[in-house]
Design a protein around this motif. Structure first.
Motif, PDB file in Angstrom:
ATOM      1  N   ALA A   1       0.818  -1.215   0.000  1.00 19.42           N
ATOM      2  CA  ALA A   1       0.000   0.000   0.000  1.00 19.42           C
ATOM      3  C   ALA A   1       0.850   1.263   0.000  1.00 19.42           C
ATOM      4  N   PHE A   2       2.075   1.183   0.492  1.00 16.91           N
ATOM      5  CA  PHE A   2       2.937   2.373   0.565  1.00 16.91           C
ATOM      6  C   PHE A   2       4.009   2.393  -0.531  1.00 16.91           C
ATOM      7  N   VAL A   3       3.860   1.515  -1.494  1.00 13.58           N
ATOM      8  CA  VAL A   3       4.789   1.524  -2.630  1.00 13.58           C
ATOM      9  C   VAL A   3       4.317   2.598  -3.605  1.00 13.58           C
ATOM     10  N   ASP A   4       5.233   3.453  -4.016  1.00 18.21           N
ATOM     11  CA  ASP A   4       4.921   4.470  -5.026  1.00 18.21           C
ATOM     12  C   ASP A   4       5.917   4.323  -6.171  1.00 18.21           C
ATOM     13  N   CYS A   5       5.414   4.045  -7.347  1.00 18.24           N
ATOM     14  CA  CYS A   5       6.304   3.832  -8.506  1.00 18.24           C
ATOM     15  C   CYS A   5       6.781   5.144  -9.121  1.00 18.24           C
ATOM     16  N   GLY A   6       6.207   6.269  -8.661  1.00 16.56           N
ATOM     17  CA  GLY A   6       6.632   7.567  -9.191  1.00 16.56           C
ATOM     18  C   GLY A   6       6.107   7.802 -10.603  1.00 16.56           C
ATOM     19  N   GLN A   7       6.439   8.979 -11.123  1.00 16.25           N
ATOM     20  CA  GLN A   7       5.987   9.343 -12.472  1.00 16.25           C
ATOM     21  C   GLN A   7       6.519   8.339 -13.492  1.00 16.25           C
ATOM     22  N   PRO A   8       5.646   7.748 -14.313  1.00 21.62           N
ATOM     23  CA  PRO A   8       6.150   6.843 -15.355  1.00 21.62           C
ATOM     24  C   PRO A   8       6.971   7.624 -16.385  1.00 21.62           C
ATOM     25  N   GLU A   9       7.927   6.929 -16.982  1.00 24.57           N
ATOM     26  CA  GLU A   9       8.798   7.588 -17.976  1.00 24.57           C
ATOM     27  C   GLU A   9       8.031   7.889 -19.264  1.00 24.57           C
ATOM     28  N   ASP A  10       8.323   9.036 -19.846  1.00 27.42           N
ATOM     29  CA  ASP A  10       7.730   9.378 -21.142  1.00 27.42           C
ATOM     30  C   ASP A  10       8.383   8.547 -22.250  1.00 27.42           C
ATOM     31  N   ILE A  11       7.659   8.361 -23.328  1.00 25.43           N
ATOM     32  CA  ILE A  11       8.242   7.697 -24.499  1.00 25.43           C
ATOM     33  C   ILE A  11       8.151   8.641 -25.690  1.00 25.43           C
ATOM     34  N   ASP A  12       9.080   8.461 -26.641  1.00 26.35           N
ATOM     35  CA  ASP A  12       9.070   9.293 -27.853  1.00 26.35           C
ATOM     36  C   ASP A  12       7.786   9.063 -28.636  1.00 26.35           C
ATOM     37  N   SER A  13       7.201  10.150 -29.103  1.00 28.19           N
ATOM     38  CA  SER A  13       6.020  10.113 -29.972  1.00 28.19           C
ATOM     39  C   SER A  13       4.838   9.390 -29.338  1.00 28.19           C
ATOM     40  N   GLY A  14       4.747   9.473 -28.000  1.00 24.00           N
ATOM     41  CA  GLY A  14       3.651   8.810 -27.305  1.00 24.00           C
ATOM     42  C   GLY A  14       3.175   9.618 -26.113  1.00 24.00           C
ATOM     43  N   ALA A  15       2.095   9.142 -25.492  1.00 16.80           N
ATOM     44  CA  ALA A  15       1.533   9.817 -24.318  1.00 16.80           C
ATOM     45  C   ALA A  15       1.125   8.757 -23.296  1.00 16.80           C
ATOM     46  N   ILE A  16       0.863   9.214 -22.047  1.00 19.10           N
ATOM     47  CA  ILE A  16       0.474   8.301 -20.967  1.00 19.10           C
ATOM     48  C   ILE A  16      -0.947   8.633 -20.517  1.00 19.10           C
ATOM     49  N   MET A  17      -1.759   7.578 -20.380  1.00 18.61           N
ATOM     50  CA  MET A  17      -3.112   7.751 -19.855  1.00 18.61           C
ATOM     51  C   MET A  17      -3.179   7.006 -18.518  1.00 18.61           C
ATOM     52  N   TYR A  18      -3.658   7.697 -17.473  1.00 19.94           N
ATOM     53  CA  TYR A  18      -3.789   7.058 -16.153  1.00 19.94           C
ATOM     54  C   TYR A  18      -5.138   6.352 -16.092  1.00 19.94           C
ATOM     55  N   LEU A  19      -5.101   5.035 -15.838  1.00 20.78           N
ATOM     56  CA  LEU A  19      -6.339   4.248 -15.879  1.00 20.78           C
ATOM     57  C   LEU A  19      -7.040   4.181 -14.524  1.00 20.78           C
ATOM     58  N   THR A  20      -6.281   4.346 -13.424  1.00 19.95           N
ATOM     59  CA  THR A  20      -6.886   4.165 -12.098  1.00 19.95           C
ATOM     60  C   THR A  20      -7.057   5.466 -11.337  1.00 19.95           C
ATOM     61  N   GLY A  21      -7.076   6.560 -12.048  1.00 21.65           N
ATOM     62  CA  GLY A  21      -7.258   7.851 -11.381  1.00 21.65           C
ATOM     63  C   GLY A  21      -6.154   8.793 -11.781  1.00 21.65           C
TER      64      GLY A  21
END
Length: 346
Positions: A17-37
């Protein structure tokens, strides 16, 4: 003595419960969508990487979904931390329907987005094809005398030679096929790759051509319809100001070999090898010509509805003369060479 205190559930504090993976790394020519909030990065959170459509697509080996695991790393469905890769979509024309450079028609914006213009350090004009987002395929004879890669002018997304609207890129290295002789008589292995310094951004006017696979449908047969494009000489004998294209037919290999059997250049016999293919029209009048050297001969694959490069403009004795065909480097003969150069130098 009972103090009224309950022992603290220490295990819960150090648990997932206290594990935080931090900001995910960006990728070239792509975007990140947060699925769980929004921006949720703790244990169990899920994200989806997406590539910038329609110009990029995710490499086939990844779904793009990652979950924050109990060891603090974002992992894909196979439990790997490797990031997904967005690849440029190849072989797509970004223009209206193709109508059904001698006998050439003017190309429309986005019709040949893989077309590259090369101007050598000696001021000579040539063509090439964009592969992936940082490689150019051309003929060895175009770049054989190019001593310094950085003085090779490479223009993409250009139709009119004198236009100021284009993307200019720098060459980092030039790879000429080790079997190319550069004697201007034997054009066997007339193929080269140019590695670009930086990735080229994709757009409606710049995107790569597809490389053919080993499938039977990419082994060219007589009368297959193909298209060649370039700025080479036109009927007026001067180089064209605008990008032209023309449809040609693949010529039977024996017929082509026979057409050149007794022909010579400066007293040396001209050789048609199995690494070459011929295209033209029997009555003459349509051809690739001087200045189109290194440019693409492409095929529309009916199965995938994508365009594939099957030839590289190599040589001919005369332009658009009946019974004399344009000779092209046969790309399928060099797929292992192309793939190994790109893999070992990327």
């Amino acid at each position: 003595m009972d103090t009224g205190c309950t022992p603290c559930p220490c295990s819960a504090l150090s648990g997932p419960a206290f594990v935080d993976c931090g900001q995910p790394e960006d990728i070239d020519s792509g975007a990140i969508m947060y699925l769980t909030g929004p921006e949720k990065t703790t244990y169990g959170a899920a994200i989806q990487y997406q590539c910038a459509a329609p110009f990029y697509t995710m490499r086939a080996n990844s779904s793009g979904k990652y979950i924050c695991s109990d060891d603090g790393f974002w992992k894909n469905t196979r439990g790997e931390i490797t990031l997904p890769v967005c690849e440029p979509v190849c072989g797509m024309q970004r223009t209206g329907a193709v109508e059904r450079i001698y006998g050439g028609r003017r190309a429309n914006p986005g019709q040949f987005p893989w077309q590259v213009m090369l101007i050598t350090e000696h001021g000579e004009l040539g063509g090439g094809s964009l592969l992936y987002d940082s490689w150019v395929l051309t003929a060895a004879h175009v770049v054989a005398e190019q001593r310094n890669p950085s003085t090779l002018k490479i223009k993409l997304g250009i139709l009119n030679k004198y236009s100021v609207h284009y993307e200019e890129v720098q060459a980092e290295r030039i790879f000429i096929h080790e079997g190319y002789r550069n004697d201007l008589v034997n054009f066997d292995n007339d193929i080269a790759l140019i590695k670009l310094e930086h990735k080229v951004p994709m757009s409606t006017t710049i995107s790569p051509i597809c490389l053919p696979g080993k499938e039977e449908r990419f082994q060219m047969k007589a009368d297959d319809i193909v298209t060649v494009s370039g700025w080479g000489r036109t009927e007026t004998r001067s180089s064209s100001v605008v990008l032209l294209y023309t449809e040609l037919m693949i010529i039977n290999q024996k017929e082509c070999t026979d057409a050149y059997a007794n022909k010579s250049h400066n007293g040396n016999p001209l050789v048609v090898t199995e690494n070459m293919l011929c295209a033209g029209v029997e009555e003459g009048g349509r051809d690739a010509c001087h200045g189109d050297s290194g440019g693409p001969l492409v095929l529309l694959d009916v199965q995938t509805r994508k365009w594939f490069v099957i030839g590289v403009v190599s040589w001919a004795l005369d332009c658009a003369v009946a019974g004399q065909y344009g000779v092209y480097t046969r790309v399928t003969s060099y797929i292992p060479w192309i793939e190994s150069i790109i893999t070992n130098n990327s």
